[in-house]
Scaffold this active site. Structure first.
Site: not given
Ligand SMILES: NC(=O)c1ccc[n+]([C@@H]2O[C@H](COP(=O)([O-])OP(=O)(O)OC[C@H]3O[C@@H](n4cnc5c(N)ncnc54)[C@H](O)[C@@H]3O)[C@@H](O)[C@H]2O)c1
Length: 320
Positions: A168, A36, A140
């Site tokens: 994408f 979470l 990332y």
């Protein structure tokens, strides 16, 4: 496919919750493992078992009763990854490494992984195919690419059956699940915040790109189409093979086309604010989804931008 049991990491988040819903609708059993950190307890679909915990501790819950794992859990904010790269290497690479180890010891030998278009970086040609060079322009993308490599070696050395799906731009909503990132960085929900009145204007980062209207072009894929590809990937995974598939529509829409579509769908004028180009933002990112079509038998059915925006708008209004 007969009913199976799946572990869905990150199933309280946007994409994971929609895929978990599709798995349940197809009659499968689902356990959601989510800490979470960016997800929501109420995002876990009814009918799924919920375990609040970290993927890094997957070995505590994973056992041989599972047929496969779908791995969505990750940190996925490009901007944050530039200023806090250590968080991304730790969570995305460390988490995936622990998950693969847990799968090895439990004897769970099938995996579908959420990879990303960000693994390619600046494209060398359009549309992007899976054999194009991978040169991520932010941490990332680099961590997601590292996980793809990690999975490939696991397949080669230990016979894992795995599919990496390179999404994408995921958009739209399905059932009770939709996009709620905090901070939000994706274009459609940001423009919808303007329509809702919680944001004054939408920033357009650069209008002098070599594209028809000068703004960046991206490939938007409906989250329900994306979910269907995951079910197809579970069925198509082959022991010892790491299959990589792009998931997109093969159609690009510019930032300005998205804003215009939101104007039409919501009736709001959507004020724009001109802003500087952002570093590392390629002009055009459009997928070739040919591999997904050939290997998964998958074709997106909801390619219409207005339909994607309408679904997202209905979700945004319901959850305002
Ligand atoms: N949304 C997109 O457009 C997009 C595009 C390409 C790839 N992806 C990838 O798809 C996946 C899902 O993205 P999303 O948009 O649904 O993001 P999200 O933030 O909504 O979902 C991620 C979920 O993972 C959970 N999580 C994060 N780290 C965890 C950990 N260590 N242990 C357990 N749970 C953890 C979060 O609480 C959250 O519920 C991510 O891996 C992302 O990189 C998303």
């Amino acid at each position: 496919m007969s009913a199976e049991k799946y572990l869905v990491t990150g199933g309280a988040g946007y994409v994971g919750s929609v895929v978990a819903t599709h798995l349940l609708e197809a009659g499968h059993r689902v356990t959601v493992l989510d800490d979470l950190s960016t997800g929501f307890r109420e995002g876990v679909p009814e009918g799924a078992e919920f375990v609040e915990g970290r993927v890094q501790d997957a070995a505590r819950w994973l056992d041989g009763s599972y047929d496969a794992v779908l791995h969505f859990a990750a940190s996925s904010q490009v901007g944050e990854s530039v200023v806090k790269p250590e968080k991304y290497w730790d969570n995305n690479v460390g988490g995936s490494m622990a998950l693969l180890a847990a799968m090895r010891s439990a004897g769970v030998r099938r995996l579908v992984f959420s990879s990303t278009a960000a693994t390619y970086g600046e494209p060398v040609s359009t549309p992007i195919t899976e054999t194009d060079p991978t040169a991520p322009t932010n941490p990332y993308g680099a961590t997601k690419l590292a996980v793809d490599h990690m999975i490939a070696s696991e397949c080669a050395a230990h016979g894992l059956a795995a599919v990496s799906l390179r999404y994408f731009n995921v958009a739209g909503a399905y059932g009770a699940a939709g996009e709620r990132h905090d901070p939000e960085s994706h274009l459609i929900p940001l423009v919808l915040q303007v329509a809702l009145g919680t944001r004054e204007s939408i920033s357009v980062y650069g209008d002098d790109y070599p594209t028809p209207d000068g703004t960046c072009v991206r490939d938007y894929i409906h989250v329900a189409d994306l979910a269907e590809a995951h079910l197809a990937a579970l069925a198509a995974a082959v022991p010892g093979e790491h299959l990589v598939c792009n998931l997109g529509n093969g159609n690009g829409f510019s930032v300005r086309e998205v804003i215009d579509t939101v104007r039409k769908v919501t009736g709001h004028p959507i004020p724009e604010a001109a802003a500087e180009r952002r570093a590392g933002d390629p002009a055009v990112l459009v997928a070739s989804a040919r591999t997904a079509h050939e290997r998964l038998g998958w074709t997106p059915a909801r390619a219409d931008l207005a339909g994607i925006v309408e679904d997202a708008w209905n979700f945004t209004r319901r959850n305002a």
